[in-house]
Design a protein around this motif. Structure first.
Motif: not given
Length: 282
Positions: A170, A192, A196-197, A279-280
């Motif tokens: 991150m 957040i 993101m994970s 998305d990543a």
């Protein structure tokens, strides 16, 4: 420039089809065997095409009308397996996320030592620590209970390590921006860090669910009440016949039923897993 090599294409496709055949043949044999009466296996021959006993075999096994060596029906053992697998999965993810979050984003004494202590436990699987774990569970009066099936297996050094590696990627600017916006540790974690994970969470959910569903040794040791038997345990009980022949048609039905939930989880989580990867990349 792409070279056209027909022989290489043929070898690649042949290898792929051969691999599919090797994997699918046992499933096909089990599916076909589940549609025949038990007398079809008396001569040691395995039929390769469907019979006419499919509905009767599946109904008798699922509702507990067939002899399985356990006093509860198969659907109840499937429920036990699902509760155990889901509890282990959720527990592993929850504890691993919190421990990795604390190790990466909080400053406290011996932070690195704590991580390495967790990491060293990778060399201590359940089979190695089975005796002390059983003693602790027995002293806490958790034998023949869902808590005894789930709690000793929810710690995961592997998931903690993977989440730690994910959190360390991150960017620092993101953390500073969250602080400037007034996001506290809890809000930063849920709003957040978790979104993101999602790729790691989806992948580990599939792996941990299959791990929990296929557990055999630990449930066998701590479970003596049929009400807490899992589906994988019942397959072994159906094969342990003292007198008479093994009802292979019922064994195959139970085996196929044990395959359905893990396959459903893989198929159901596949879209989320792929979406997380896409998305990543963005």
């Amino acid at each position: 420039m792409i070279e056209n090599r027909p022989w290489l294409t043929f070898v690649s496709h042949f290898s792929l089809l051969l691999g599919i055949g090797v994997v699918a043949l046992p499933v096909w044999v089990a599916l076909v065997a589940s549609t025949h009466p038990s007398s079809s296996f008396g001569a040691g021959e395995i039929p390769l095409w469907f019979g006419d006993q499919a509905v009767e075999n599946w109904r008798s096994v699922f509702l507990g009308e067939a002899s399985s060596g356990v006093d509860v029906p198969v659907w109840y053992m499937m429920l036990n397996s699902f509760i155990m697998a889901l509890g282990i999965t959720v527990g592993k993810l929850f504890i691993s996320l919190l421990s990795a979050y604390a190790i990466v984003f909080f400053r406290f004494p011996f932070r690195g030592a704590c991580f390495w202590v967790i990491f060293i436990t990778l060399m201590l699987p359940v089979e190695v620590r089975i005796v002390p774990t059983y003693e602790v569970v027995a002293n806490l009066d958790m034998l023949n209970s869902y808590s005894g099936l789930i709690l000793p297996l929810i710690a995961s050094a592997t998931a903690t390590f993977l989440f730690r590696q994910c959190f360390m990627t991150m960017p620092g600017e993101l953390i500073e921006a969250a602080r400037m916006d007034g996001a506290g540790p809890i809000r930063f974690f849920f709003d957040i860090l978790l979104p993101m994970s999602r790729t790691n969470i989806a992948a580990l959910f599939v792996i941990m669910f299959i791990y929990g569903w296929n557990q055999y040794l630990w449930p066998v040791i701590i479970t003596t009440d049929d009400a807490y038997y899992t589906l994988v345990m019942s397959i072994k009980r159906m094969l342990a016949v003292d007198q008479g022949d093994i009802e292979w048609n019922h064994v195959m039905v139970t085996t196929l039923l044990a395959m359905i939930p893990p396959v459903a989880v893989v198929i159901g989580m596949q879209k989320l897993f792929v979406k997380g990867l896409v998305d990543a990349e963005k």
